[in-house]
Design a protein around this motif. Structure first.
Motif, PDB file in Angstrom:
ATOM      1  N   GLN A  50       0.850  -1.187   0.000  1.00 29.88           N
ATOM      2  CA  GLN A  50       0.000   0.000   0.000  1.00 29.88           C
ATOM      3  C   GLN A  50       0.884   1.234   0.000  1.00 29.88           C
ATOM      4  OE1 GLN A  50      -2.703   0.522   3.333  1.00 29.88           O
ATOM      5  NE2 GLN A  50      -4.093   1.724   2.076  1.00 29.88           N
ATOM      6  N   ASP A  51       0.634   2.130  -0.949  1.00 33.23           N
ATOM      7  CA  ASP A  51       1.375   3.382  -1.014  1.00 33.23           C
ATOM      8  C   ASP A  51       1.017   4.250   0.188  1.00 33.23           C
ATOM      9  OD1 ASP A  51       1.435   6.430  -1.980  1.00 33.23           O
ATOM     10  OD2 ASP A  51       2.949   5.304  -3.100  1.00 33.23           O
ATOM     11  N   ALA A  52       2.029   4.665   0.943  1.00 30.24           N
ATOM     12  CA  ALA A  52       1.791   5.396   2.188  1.00 30.24           C
ATOM     13  C   ALA A  52       1.110   6.733   1.941  1.00 30.24           C
ATOM     14  CB  ALA A  52       3.112   5.610   2.928  1.00 30.24           C
ATOM     15  N   GLU A  53       1.378   7.366   0.805  1.00 27.41           N
ATOM     16  CA  GLU A  53       0.814   8.689   0.540  1.00 27.41           C
ATOM     17  C   GLU A  53      -0.572   8.610  -0.082  1.00 27.41           C
ATOM     18  OE1 GLU A  53       3.546  10.985  -1.730  1.00 27.41           O
ATOM     19  OE2 GLU A  53       5.093  10.988  -0.164  1.00 27.41           O
ATOM     20  N   GLY A  91      -2.440   5.741  -0.576  1.00 26.53           N
ATOM     21  CA  GLY A  91      -3.299   4.659  -0.107  1.00 26.53           C
ATOM     22  C   GLY A  91      -3.599   3.629  -1.173  1.00 26.53           C
ATOM     23  N   ARG A  92      -3.062   3.828  -2.372  1.00 25.13           N
ATOM     24  CA  ARG A  92      -3.318   2.915  -3.487  1.00 25.13           C
ATOM     25  C   ARG A  92      -2.638   1.575  -3.223  1.00 25.13           C
ATOM     26  NH1 ARG A  92      -1.503   3.847  -9.828  1.00 25.13           N
ATOM     27  NH2 ARG A  92      -2.464   1.942 -10.657  1.00 25.13           N
ATOM     28  N   MET A  93      -3.318   0.484  -3.613  1.00 27.85           N
ATOM     29  CA  MET A  93      -2.800  -0.865  -3.404  1.00 27.85           C
ATOM     30  C   MET A  93      -2.140  -1.374  -4.680  1.00 27.85           C
ATOM     31  SD  MET A  93      -3.798  -1.280  -0.275  1.00 27.85           S
ATOM     32  CE  MET A  93      -3.562  -3.023   0.066  1.00 27.85           C
ATOM     33  N   GLN A 120     -10.771  -9.916 -10.055  1.00 30.88           N
ATOM     34  CA  GLN A 120     -11.790 -10.226  -9.048  1.00 30.88           C
ATOM     35  C   GLN A 120     -12.303  -8.982  -8.339  1.00 30.88           C
ATOM     36  OE1 GLN A 120      -9.463 -13.118  -6.856  1.00 30.88           O
ATOM     37  NE2 GLN A 120     -11.192 -14.496  -6.893  1.00 30.88           N
ATOM     38  N   ALA A 121     -11.364  -8.188  -7.847  1.00 31.93           N
ATOM     39  CA  ALA A 121     -11.730  -7.083  -6.967  1.00 31.93           C
ATOM     40  C   ALA A 121     -12.391  -5.931  -7.706  1.00 31.93           C
ATOM     41  CB  ALA A 121     -10.495  -6.580  -6.222  1.00 31.93           C
ATOM     42  N   LEU A 155     -11.710  -7.025   5.104  1.00 34.18           N
ATOM     43  CA  LEU A 155     -12.126  -7.571   3.798  1.00 34.18           C
ATOM     44  C   LEU A 155     -11.810  -6.622   2.664  1.00 34.18           C
ATOM     45  CD1 LEU A 155     -15.565  -9.285   4.367  1.00 34.18           C
ATOM     46  CD2 LEU A 155     -13.394 -10.330   3.818  1.00 34.18           C
ATOM     47  N   GLN A 156     -11.444  -7.182   1.530  1.00 37.45           N
ATOM     48  CA  GLN A 156     -11.209  -6.377   0.354  1.00 37.45           C
ATOM     49  C   GLN A 156     -12.474  -5.638  -0.034  1.00 37.45           C
ATOM     50  OE1 GLN A 156      -9.718  -8.914  -2.722  1.00 37.45           O
ATOM     51  NE2 GLN A 156      -7.743  -9.244  -1.720  1.00 37.45           N
ATOM     52  N   ASN A 157     -12.267  -4.385  -0.449  1.00 32.08           N
ATOM     53  CA  ASN A 157     -13.333  -3.545  -1.010  1.00 32.08           C
ATOM     54  C   ASN A 157     -14.421  -3.166  -0.018  1.00 32.08           C
ATOM     55  OD1 ASN A 157     -12.116  -3.651  -3.511  1.00 32.08           O
ATOM     56  ND2 ASN A 157     -13.241  -5.487  -4.104  1.00 32.08           N
ATOM     57  N   ARG A 158     -14.333  -3.664   1.233  1.00 38.55           N
ATOM     58  CA  ARG A 158     -15.366  -3.349   2.232  1.00 38.55           C
ATOM     59  C   ARG A 158     -16.762  -3.604   1.670  1.00 38.55           C
ATOM     60  NH1 ARG A 158     -10.929  -3.380   3.882  1.00 38.55           N
ATOM     61  NH2 ARG A 158      -9.942  -1.879   5.274  1.00 38.55           N
TER      62      ARG A 158
END
Length: 373
Positions: free
Chosen positions: A176-179, A181-183, A248-249, A360-363
């Motif tokens: 996860q990019d700290a700035e 938040g992108r995965m 999937q996501a 969970l992914q994507n909440r």
């Protein structure tokens, strides 16, 4: 319902939707399953291993054969929390528990009337990709030529020889990019020339390089005991990423009923026997001529997303029936006609979601059978 012994699900993940759904399905048929993160959970009680010069080896206590009929070795952990111990003693306790369980897991072939899904020693061995390919070769399965290496010269020669090659990691990893938040995740993708320029980059990390199969579709085969459920998976995008998991996501994956020839099913059954597995999620690539190419089997794979995409496949019911009966030649009629969709609409799912949603992914409360495992 016939009186069955209690199934035990070993998973340390509170957000394990597969464990939650299976426990719900078993309860719907009047059978309570135990769900424990490790074999040290107090509710299981203590265990003992006995080795007698006259009687040989036996176990007693938590895993008593009269009590536990099937064990789903899904996502367990060794005990690591000891609230009554002094902190300086915790490394000793962790080490002793680890060695005790290593002994226990090495002896799971003792007592053939208990079903392990899967036996820990077999599960650990089957996690190795080259062990899988060796077994596939022995069983007559077609599979792409594969190189596992961090030698730049070998990698370049392999790509030059075969042309279109896929790189894949041993296991998908996510950052996860700290700035922002992108995965970012490591998925299989086509090797491009620029990826091979830097010797140090290639030397730094070994990888799996495999000849690309020009495929019509992916075939996901979920082997649950003696039953094999096939689904064709299609991706809606073509951007160099060849791993359907990347779709999937983001909703870019669709499924339809798949066809598995009797010959291919027999070879897959031989593969499962060779690896000592009774459950696994098998990935095949289907080429333009309809021929199947074995890619891998995940002995602890996720399968509820397949039922979510293709509700006609009774995967949750099949796994629950195998857990209930404790044998691979189970009957679907053992379990009430439950489904993943019915579980998602249940109070138990809502309760599970309330405490598990943060992991969970994507909440997404529909869950789609995917969790960060």
């Amino acid at each position: 319902m016939t009186a069955f012994r209690t199934p035990l699900i070993l998973s340390s993940l509170a957000h394990d939707i597969h464990a939650s759904a299976a426990r719900w399905a078993l309860r719907a048929s009047g059978l309570d399953a135990l769900w424990a993160g490790s074999l040290a959970e107090p509710e299981l009680g203590p265990m003992s291993l006995h080795c007698d010069p006259d009687l040989g080896l036996r176990s007693s206590g938590a895993l008593d054969h009269e009590r536990i009929g099937a064990i789903w070795y899904r996502r367990p952990r060794n005990p690591d929390h000891f609230p009554r111990a002094h902190r300086s003693d915790e490394p000793f306790l962790r080490g002793e528990w680890g060695r005790f369980l290593k002994n226990l897991y090495a002896l799971t072939d003792t007592g053939a009337d208990r079903l392990w899904i899967n036996r820990p020693t077999c599960a650990a061995m089957a996690e190795n990709k080259l062990v899988q390919l060796r077994a596939a070769h022995r069983c007559g399965l077609r599979f792409p030529a594969t190189l596992v290496s961090h030698d730049p010269d070998e990698i370049r020669r392999f790509v030059a020889r075969h042309g279109r090659v896929v790189y894949k990691p041993f296991m998908t990893h996510t950052w996860q990019d700290a700035e922002s938040g992108r995965m970012f995740s490591t998925y299989a993708r086509i090797v491009e020339a620029a990826m091979l320029d830097d010797d140090q980059s290639l030397l730094h990390c070994p990888g799996i390089y495999q000849v690309y199969v020009e495929k019509r579709c992916d075939l996901r085969v979920t082997a649950i005991g003696d039953r094999y459920f096939a689904a064709r998976l299609h991706s809606s995008q073509d951007d160099g990423v060849v791993d359907w998991r990347a779709r999937q996501a983001v909703g870019g994956l669709r499924a339809e009923p798949g066809d598995l020839s009797a010959a291919d099913q027999a070879k897959l059954a031989a593969l499962m026997r060779e690896l000592g597995l009774v459950f696994g999620c098998i990935d095949l690539a289907i080429d333009a001529d309809g021929e199947a190419h074995f890619l891998e089997v995940n002995q602890a794979g996720q399968f509820l997303f397949v039922e979510d995409l293709l509700p006609s496949l009774p995967l949750l019911r099949a796994m629950s029936a195998m857990l209930a009966e404790g044998r691979p030649d189970y009957s679907l009629a053992t379990i009430a006609p439950v489904s993943y969709a019915a579980y998602c609409a249940s109070d138990e799912h809502r309760a599970w979601w309330a405490q598990a949603s943060e992991t969970l992914q994507n909440r997404n409360p529909a869950a789609a059978g995917i969790s960060l495992e």
